[in-house]
Every structure is written in structure tokens, then in C-alpha cells.
Scaffold this active site. Structure first.
Site, mmCIF file in Angstrom:
data_model
loop_
_atom_site.group_PDB
_atom_site.id
_atom_site.type_symbol
_atom_site.label_atom_id
_atom_site.label_comp_id
_atom_site.label_asym_id
_atom_site.label_seq_id
_atom_site.Cartn_x
_atom_site.Cartn_y
_atom_site.Cartn_z
ATOM 1 N N ASN A 147 0.809 -1.218 0.000
ATOM 2 C CA ASN A 147 0.000 0.000 0.000
ATOM 3 C C ASN A 147 0.846 1.273 0.000
ATOM 4 O O ASN A 147 0.359 2.346 0.342
ATOM 5 C CB ASN A 147 -0.999 -0.007 1.180
ATOM 6 C CG ASN A 147 -0.306 -0.218 2.514
ATOM 7 O OD1 ASN A 147 0.910 -0.113 2.607
ATOM 8 N ND2 ASN A 147 -1.087 -0.504 3.542
ATOM 9 N N ARG A 285 3.308 7.360 11.414
ATOM 10 C CA ARG A 285 2.766 6.852 12.669
ATOM 11 C C ARG A 285 2.539 8.026 13.611
ATOM 12 O O ARG A 285 3.362 8.945 13.687
ATOM 13 C CB ARG A 285 3.717 5.849 13.327
ATOM 14 C CG ARG A 285 3.705 4.458 12.670
ATOM 15 C CD ARG A 285 2.358 3.753 12.786
ATOM 16 N NE ARG A 285 2.344 2.454 12.122
ATOM 17 C CZ ARG A 285 1.868 2.230 10.894
ATOM 18 N NH1 ARG A 285 1.345 3.210 10.179
ATOM 19 N NH2 ARG A 285 1.884 1.007 10.381
ATOM 20 N N GLN A 314 -4.992 3.733 18.437
ATOM 21 C CA GLN A 314 -5.989 3.537 17.395
ATOM 22 C C GLN A 314 -6.916 2.388 17.775
ATOM 23 O O GLN A 314 -6.397 1.313 18.103
ATOM 24 C CB GLN A 314 -5.304 3.265 16.052
ATOM 25 C CG GLN A 314 -4.607 4.486 15.522
ATOM 26 C CD GLN A 314 -4.085 4.339 14.098
ATOM 27 O OE1 GLN A 314 -3.532 5.268 13.563
ATOM 28 N NE2 GLN A 314 -4.241 3.199 13.481
ATOM 29 N N HIS A 333 -7.408 6.123 10.089
ATOM 30 C CA HIS A 333 -6.253 5.502 9.413
ATOM 31 C C HIS A 333 -6.720 4.761 8.149
ATOM 32 O O HIS A 333 -6.994 3.569 8.176
ATOM 33 C CB HIS A 333 -5.576 4.534 10.387
ATOM 34 C CG HIS A 333 -4.220 4.096 9.953
ATOM 35 N ND1 HIS A 333 -3.311 3.542 10.809
ATOM 36 C CD2 HIS A 333 -3.606 4.116 8.750
ATOM 37 C CE1 HIS A 333 -2.211 3.242 10.152
ATOM 38 N NE2 HIS A 333 -2.370 3.568 8.891
HETATM 39 P P1 NDP Z 1 10.353 1.789 3.679
HETATM 40 O O1 NDP Z 1 10.975 0.778 4.567
HETATM 41 O O2 NDP Z 1 10.412 1.631 2.214
HETATM 42 O O3 NDP Z 1 10.973 3.217 3.972
HETATM 43 C C1 NDP Z 1 11.235 3.707 5.239
HETATM 44 C C2 NDP Z 1 12.360 4.696 5.108
HETATM 45 O O4 NDP Z 1 12.520 5.347 6.363
HETATM 46 C C3 NDP Z 1 13.690 4.044 4.752
HETATM 47 O O5 NDP Z 1 14.245 4.706 3.632
HETATM 48 C C4 NDP Z 1 14.506 4.276 6.008
HETATM 49 O O6 NDP Z 1 15.850 4.564 5.777
HETATM 50 C C5 NDP Z 1 13.904 5.551 6.524
HETATM 51 N N1 NDP Z 1 14.234 5.818 7.915
HETATM 52 C C6 NDP Z 1 14.194 4.948 8.955
HETATM 53 N N2 NDP Z 1 14.581 5.589 10.068
HETATM 54 C C7 NDP Z 1 14.862 6.847 9.725
HETATM 55 C C8 NDP Z 1 15.328 7.971 10.456
HETATM 56 N N3 NDP Z 1 15.588 7.889 11.759
HETATM 57 N N4 NDP Z 1 15.526 9.137 9.782
HETATM 58 C C9 NDP Z 1 15.281 9.217 8.453
HETATM 59 N N5 NDP Z 1 14.864 8.172 7.707
HETATM 60 C C10 NDP Z 1 14.639 7.010 8.357
HETATM 61 O O7 NDP Z 1 8.832 1.918 4.187
HETATM 62 P P2 NDP Z 1 7.589 2.564 3.446
HETATM 63 O O8 NDP Z 1 8.024 3.802 2.752
HETATM 64 O O9 NDP Z 1 6.833 1.558 2.668
HETATM 65 O O10 NDP Z 1 6.690 2.916 4.722
HETATM 66 C C11 NDP Z 1 7.163 3.847 5.691
HETATM 67 C C12 NDP Z 1 6.228 3.863 6.876
HETATM 68 O O11 NDP Z 1 4.983 4.393 6.489
HETATM 69 C C13 NDP Z 1 5.888 2.480 7.441
HETATM 70 O O12 NDP Z 1 6.879 2.013 8.324
HETATM 71 C C14 NDP Z 1 4.588 2.750 8.153
HETATM 72 O O13 NDP Z 1 4.842 3.195 9.472
HETATM 73 C C15 NDP Z 1 3.976 3.895 7.361
HETATM 74 N N6 NDP Z 1 2.839 3.407 6.562
HETATM 75 C C16 NDP Z 1 1.619 3.974 6.778
HETATM 76 C C17 NDP Z 1 0.508 3.520 6.108
HETATM 77 C C18 NDP Z 1 -0.819 4.147 6.291
HETATM 78 O O14 NDP Z 1 -1.837 3.540 5.941
HETATM 79 N N7 NDP Z 1 -0.887 5.360 6.805
HETATM 80 C C19 NDP Z 1 0.587 2.383 5.183
HETATM 81 C C20 NDP Z 1 1.950 1.946 4.930
HETATM 82 C C21 NDP Z 1 3.009 2.418 5.644
HETATM 83 P P3 NDP Z 1 16.935 3.488 5.336
HETATM 84 O O15 NDP Z 1 16.178 2.243 4.982
HETATM 85 O O16 NDP Z 1 17.567 4.185 4.178
HETATM 86 O O17 NDP Z 1 17.797 3.306 6.501
#
Ligand code: NDP
Length: 385
Positions: A147, A285, A314, A333
Site C-alpha cells: 500500500n 505513525r 488507534q 487511518h
Molecule cells: P520503507 O521501509 O520503504 O521506507 C522507510 C524509510 O525510512 C527508509 O528509507 C529508512 O531509511 C527511513 N528511515 C528509517 N529511520 C529513519 C530515520 N531515523 N531518519 C530518516 N529516515 C529514516 O517503508 P515505506 O516507505 O513503505 O513505509 C514507511 C512507513 O509508512 C511504514 O513504516 C509505516 O509506518 C507507514 N505506513 C503507513 C501507512 C498508512 O496507511 N498510513 C501504510 C503503509 C506504511 P533506510 O532504509 O535508508 O535506513
């Protein structure tokens, strides 16, 4: 035979749908970057049906019962008398969705002596105490990418809704008014604004790509920099941390997982470093921002608007302060649970279950915790205390 405990959100108040506005959802074969969509051996639902609510059962009942397993589906997840707590002690698999999370706390994991697998039907496994899962050797898996684009579209919608002052303008129509000055006194163009994302993973990068045609100046911060050719394609400026990013941006969107590094990141101090009148969009989140600091920033005018779909806890209680704060565009959400997204994450959940029961490895991109450690996607994107 295994007991599978599945926690889903309630059916619509009008009852489980018997028809839908559209006859089909378009099929997606690959995600950006080439990852293939879920490929279970079979599906027992029609893509486009509501499978994320209790009666939809993620389309899993026929499959699980044909193998002799027991499927318990409930939305009742809070407190010691809830169906979830009562059924947990002998469950082997728990399935939960971030939209209606069954919080698998350390205490609950301690009670769940049979638990081997926790599946997030969606993305984001922060509702599971990952340290306890690691200690207990429980596998945690989610349906990576299912998603991400759904959320990216929602982010773009919310940015435009806030900057253009859409929601209050729509309300004037509902109220029978034609109050153009009331609508336009808070409305701006997005064009030429500085827009930045905290994290440029699957969602953050998709947001950047979707915003590029709006002729905005793009920014991002992430633990790992994007490939130079992507930075060039987007003309995006990298920042070493969130503070540097927020100082430069008119609009900030948060797309990082919730983990110890990001919890409470947007507190009074960081919000004070944003430009006055900035917009903040959080579909990542709820606990990445400080609940009351956001209210204060909106009331003082430090933030011109806040939108998102993630709360803590939630479901949010009726008196949650974000329901009544000024200039917000919150939804429940919902961004990652469109009918289009449900089709993909229900199929991915089935794929994970097929792998588990057939003793085949789960795709590394779906793994968050495995073999007593962060694994796969979890190893890249998460941290533990
Ligand atoms: P990904 O794992 O593709 O991306 C997460 C990114 O966050 C990675 O690039 C990671 O960096 C980066 N990151 C982690 N920690 C840090 C930090 N401290 N500072 C800066 N960057 C950081 O996940 P998605 O993009 O698919 O999803 C992200 C989040 O979105 C999910 O974990 C979830 O919480 C939320 N989400 C919400 C939904 C909703 O319905 N509202 C649905 C789907 C997701 P790197 O890997 O480069 O270290």
C-alpha cells in the site's frame, strides 16, 4: 493444526457491502523498482471486495479451514476481556492491520506461548514489540509495498487540501454559503514551495516523484542517500537530519517507520524550528509527533495546517485533542486500506501463510524479524532499543 487469530476493523455501520461503486480494480503487476506483487497459489476473493473488515476475513477462511486450521476473526482487541486477549494464549499466528492494530506488547507476547508468526496485513509492524519477538524467536512479516503507492497518493491529496484550504471551502458549500473571502484568506498555491520528506523509502520517494510536476523544490532526509541519478532526476536536496530539512521547507511530510530513532521526533523544539506557517503531513505513525505539541503549534500559528491518518492509540478516543484542533485535515487511518490496497495485502498475507505452512521461505522483503534478529526489510529500516 494451527489456530490463526486475525484482528480486523469493523464492517461499515450500514452493513457489509453488497455492491461497490466500481466493477473492478486495475491490476498492478510490478511495483516501482521491479518487486513483484504478491503471488499466492490461489485467491478466494474478487479484488475490489472489502476484505479488510471482519466479514471480509481477508479472504482467508476457505483456504485455512481446507487445511484443517482454525481461524478466529474479531475486531474486539482492547483489555483483558477482549476476544483478542482470550484467544491469544494458544494462537500460533496473529494477523493484524495497522489501521486497527492488535498491539502485541511484551506482556501479551509473554502470554502467547504458542505464537510463532505475527503478520501485518499492510506495512508497519510497530504495533508488535519487536524486541520481545526477537527474544522469543517469533517471525514478524509484513506485505512490503502493498500500500505504499496508496499512501503516497493520500499524502499528495492532503498537501493540496491543506495548502489550497480545500476542506473549510467545501464546508461552506455544505453549509449553503458562497464565502469566497473566507475560503481564500488561507489558500495558497503549492507551486514554488519547498517540500520535504522525512525518509525517502518506498512511500517517501513515491511522494517526491508525484510532487515533481507541481514545480516545487524538493528536499529529503534519510539514513541512506538516494542514488545520485535519482537525486538528479528529482533535483532533490538531501539534508543530514530532520532539523536541517524543516528549516528549509514550507511543507514537510513524514514517511519513516516508528522506531526508537523516530519516536517523538516532532516535539516542541523541532516544530519551533519549522518556518512559521509550515504544513505538516504525517501518514507514517502518530507517535512520531508529539500529540500536544502539534495542537500548540496549530493554535499559535507556528503550523498553518496538519493532516494525516495516523493516531495513537488507534482507534482514537472521541476526546482525542486532534479531532478538535484548528486547521487540521485528519482522517481515520485509511490511506493504506483502499479497496485497491486491500486486494494486494490480502493476497500477500495469503502468500506468507502458504509459505509458512508449506515450509518455504518467506520473501526477504516481507521479513521484519526472523531467526531471533531484525531481518530483510526490518534490518534495513528498523532499529530496536
Ligand atoms: P520503507 O521501509 O520503504 O521506507 C522507510 C524509510 O525510512 C527508509 O528509507 C529508512 O531509511 C527511513 N528511515 C528509517 N529511520 C529513519 C530515520 N531515523 N531518519 C530518516 N529516515 C529514516 O517503508 P515505506 O516507505 O513503505 O513505509 C514507511 C512507513 O509508512 C511504514 O513504516 C509505516 O509506518 C507507514 N505506513 C503507513 C501507512 C498508512 O496507511 N498510513 C501504510 C503503509 C506504511 P533506510 O532504509 O535508508 O535506513
Amino acid at each position: 493444526m494451527a489456530k490463526i487469530l486475525c484482528v480486523l476493523y469493523d464492517d461499515p455501520v450500514t452493513g457489509y457491502p453488497t455492491s461497490y461503486p466500481r466493477d473492478e480494480v486495475p491490476r498492478v503487476d510490478h511495483y516501482p523498482g521491479g518487486q513483484t506483487v504478491p503471488s499466492p497459489e490461489k485467491l478466494d476473493f474478487v479484488p475490489g471486495q472489502l476484505v479488510g473488515s471482519v466479514s471480509g476475513e481477508l479472504g482467508l477462511r476457505a483456504f485455512l479451514e481446507s487445511l484443517g486450521h482454525t481461524l478466529v476473526v474479531t475486531s474486539d482487541k482492547e483489555g483483558p476481556d477482549s476476544v483478542f486477549e482470550r484467544e491469544l494464549p494458544d494462537a500460533e499466528i496473529v494477523i493484524s492491520q495497522p489501521f486497527w492494530p492488535a498491539y502485541l506488547t511484551a506482556e501479551r507476547i509473554a502470554k502467547a506461548e504458542n505464537l510463532r508468526l505475527a503478520i501485518t496485513a499492510g506495512i508497519g509492524s510497530d504495533h508488535v514489540d519487536l524486541s520481545s519477538a526477537i527474544e522469543r524467536g517469533i517471525t514478524v512479516a509484513e506485505v512490503t509495498y502493498s500500500n505504499s503507492i496508496s499512501v503516497a497518493e493520500h499524502v499528495v491529496m492532503m498537501i493540496l487540501a491543506l495548502v489550497r484550504n480545500y476542506i473549510p471551502s467545501h464546508k461552506w458549500v455544505l453549509d449553503g454559503g458562497w464565502n469566497i473571502a473566507d475560503c481564500s484568506a488561507r489558500a495558497y498555491d503549492l507551486e514554488a514551495m519547498d517540500v520535504g520528506t522525512v525518509a525517502a523509502g518506498r512511500i517517501g520517494l513515491a511522494v517526491l516523484r508525484r510532487l515533481k510536476p507541481f514545480d516545487v523544490k524538493l528536499h529529503y532526509t534519510d539514513r541512506h542517500r538516494l542514488a545520485p541519478e535519482i537525486e538528479k532526476e528529482l533535483n532533490a536536496t538531501w539534508h543530514p537530519d530532520a532539523e536541517s530539512l524543516v528549516r528549509a521547507c514550507d511543507v514537510v511530510t513524514i514517511n519513516a517507520p516508528l522506531h526508537p530513532e523516530t519516536e517523538n521526533l516532532f516535539d516542541d523544539a523541532l516544530l519551533a524550528k519549522m518556518k512559521r506557517g509550515a504544513y505538516l503531513i504525517n501518514t507514517a505513525r502518530g507517535r512520531i509527533v508529539n500529540r500536544d505539541a502539534v495542537v500548540r503549534a496549530l493554535e499559535s500559528g507556528q503550523l498553518a495546517g496538519y493532516a494525516g491518518d495516523v493516531w495513537y492509540p488507534q482507534p482514537a478516543p472521541a476526546d482525542h485533542p486532534w479531532r478538535g484542533m484548528p486547521h487540521h485535515g485528519m482522517t481515520p487511518h485509511t490511506s493504506g486500506t483502499t479497496l485497491s490496497a486491500q486486494a494486494r495485502y490480502a493476497a500477500g498475507t495469503r502468500e506468507i501463510l502458504e509459505c509458512y505452512f508449506q515450509g518455504r521461505p518467506i520473501r526477504p522483503e516481507y521479513l521484519i524479524v526472523d531467526g531471533g534478529a531484525l531481518a530483510g526489510t526490518g534490518q534495513h529500516s528498523y532499529s530496536t532499543r
